[in-house]
Design an enzyme around this catalytic site. Structure first.
Site, PDB file in Angstrom:
ATOM      1  N   SER A  65     -52.878 -87.896 -50.499  1.00 14.03           N
ATOM      2  CA  SER A  65     -51.551 -88.333 -50.953  1.00 14.03           C
ATOM      3  C   SER A  65     -51.562 -89.774 -51.453  1.00 14.03           C
ATOM      4  CB  SER A  65     -50.546 -88.219 -49.811  1.00 14.03           C
ATOM      5  OG  SER A  65     -50.553 -86.927 -49.268  1.00 14.03           O
TER       6      SER A  65
HETATM    7  N1  SAH Z   1     -53.557 -85.493 -45.206  1.00 14.04           N
HETATM    8  C1  SAH Z   1     -54.598 -85.288 -46.208  1.00 14.04           C
HETATM    9  C2  SAH Z   1     -54.075 -84.666 -47.485  1.00 14.04           C
HETATM   10  C3  SAH Z   1     -53.748 -83.261 -47.263  1.00 14.04           C
HETATM   11  S1  SAH Z   1     -53.496 -82.210 -48.666  1.00 14.04           S
HETATM   12  C4  SAH Z   1     -55.353 -86.548 -46.487  1.00 14.04           C
HETATM   13  O1  SAH Z   1     -55.052 -87.604 -45.906  1.00 14.04           O
HETATM   14  O2  SAH Z   1     -56.307 -86.488 -47.271  1.00 14.04           O
HETATM   15  C5  SAH Z   1     -52.837 -80.841 -47.728  1.00 14.04           C
HETATM   16  C6  SAH Z   1     -53.870 -80.103 -46.907  1.00 14.04           C
HETATM   17  O3  SAH Z   1     -53.167 -79.127 -46.144  1.00 14.04           O
HETATM   18  C7  SAH Z   1     -54.895 -79.371 -47.746  1.00 14.04           C
HETATM   19  O4  SAH Z   1     -56.182 -79.781 -47.407  1.00 14.04           O
HETATM   20  C8  SAH Z   1     -54.655 -77.892 -47.380  1.00 14.04           C
HETATM   21  O5  SAH Z   1     -55.829 -77.116 -47.362  1.00 14.04           O
HETATM   22  C9  SAH Z   1     -54.035 -78.012 -46.004  1.00 14.04           C
HETATM   23  N2  SAH Z   1     -53.217 -76.860 -45.553  1.00 14.04           N
HETATM   24  C10 SAH Z   1     -52.406 -76.064 -46.264  1.00 14.04           C
HETATM   25  N3  SAH Z   1     -51.818 -75.150 -45.465  1.00 14.04           N
HETATM   26  C11 SAH Z   1     -52.274 -75.384 -44.199  1.00 14.04           C
HETATM   27  C12 SAH Z   1     -52.039 -74.771 -42.923  1.00 14.04           C
HETATM   28  N4  SAH Z   1     -51.204 -73.719 -42.784  1.00 14.04           N
HETATM   29  N5  SAH Z   1     -52.687 -75.270 -41.827  1.00 14.04           N
HETATM   30  C13 SAH Z   1     -53.546 -76.322 -41.968  1.00 14.04           C
HETATM   31  N6  SAH Z   1     -53.805 -76.947 -43.142  1.00 14.04           N
HETATM   32  C14 SAH Z   1     -53.180 -76.475 -44.246  1.00 14.04           C
END
Ligand code: SAH
Length: 219
Positions: A65
């Site tokens: 993000s």
């Molecule tokens: N917080 C992260 C960015 C996350 S992007 C950072 O600092 O880099 C959102 C992430 O959520 C993705 O990697 C995606 O695979 C994950 N995601 C989506 N649905 C999910 C779920 N139900 N449980 C766990 N992770 C999930």
């Protein structure tokens, strides 16, 4: 990394912090933002732009993000240092690293196994020892570690997922983007004995939360 590169990254980091200080009032969050090397969490080819205030691709269709959004969400968790925090969506591990400096323990879950593995390796190598990363399939969150004083969801969901409210401690804060697949509202939920209090913090755009209680893989 050569000296010119690290000096220019240092300048970029300082100017990002100045920019963040206009919108973020929690000094602990600002200090922590200055303490996590974002260039370690983005793909090598993007390290020179690691301190620009924008999201960046991290593979598997996912993104790390925008720093301002990371700081805003972290501030909304209202951490003092002794909390257990759950993050849904480990991605690169950057957000987890940041929270690890502000809380006692971070449990972070990720549904893409490759991202979970690389984030766990990266966090271990960089010394963030109070973070545990779990690869998850169907279940939302990590009930084994509940209750959490803070829960942050870094992917967008159509609604506030009930399983996460259940994993939140009394007086705990749940911070997440809620809305359509295209645009969402950043929401802070505070669990009180009288019920959940909701505060809207502005609009945002996240990748979708997938799986049970959220969206299906294909549109
Ligand atoms: N917080 C992260 C960015 C996350 S992007 C950072 O600092 O880099 C959102 C992430 O959520 C993705 O990697 C995606 O695979 C994950 N995601 C989506 N649905 C999910 C779920 N139900 N449980 C766990 N992770 C999930």
């Amino acid at each position: 990394m050569n000296r010119t590169t690290s000096e220019s990254l240092e300048r970029a980091r300082a100017s990002l912090l100045t920019e963040l200080a206009h919108g973020i009032v929690d000094q602990r969050v600002l200090d922590a933002m200055g303490g996590v090397p974002r260039e370690e969490f983005v793909p090598a080819e993007a390290s020179s732009v690691a301190y620009q205030n924008r999201p960046l691709p991290i593979g598997h269709g996912q993104t790390i993000s925008q720093p301002l959004m990371v700081a805003l969400m972290t501030q909304a968790l209202m951490l003092t240092g002794d909390e257990r925090v759950l993050e849904v969506g480990t991605g690169s591990g950057y957000q987890a690293a940041l929270i690890s400096l502000l809380a006692a323990r971070v449990v972070s879950v990720e549904r893409v196994p490759e991202l979970a593995a690389s984030a766990a390796e990266r966090l271990g190598r960089l010394g963030y020892s109070n973070v545990e990363v779990h690869s998850v399939t169907d279940e939302l969150g990590w009930p084994e570690g509940a209750p959490y004083a803070g829960i942050i969801v870094t992917a967008a969901s159509p609604d506030v997922p009930r399983p996460l409210l259940d994993q939140l401690a009394m007086n705990g804060r749940l911070v997440l983007p809620v809305g359509s697949r295209e645009i969402q509202e950043l929401v802070q939920i505070i669990k009180t004995p009288e019920g959940a209090q909701r505060h809207n913090l502005g609009s945002c755009r996240f990748v979708p939360l997938l799986g049970r209680g959220a969206w299906t893989e294909t549109r």
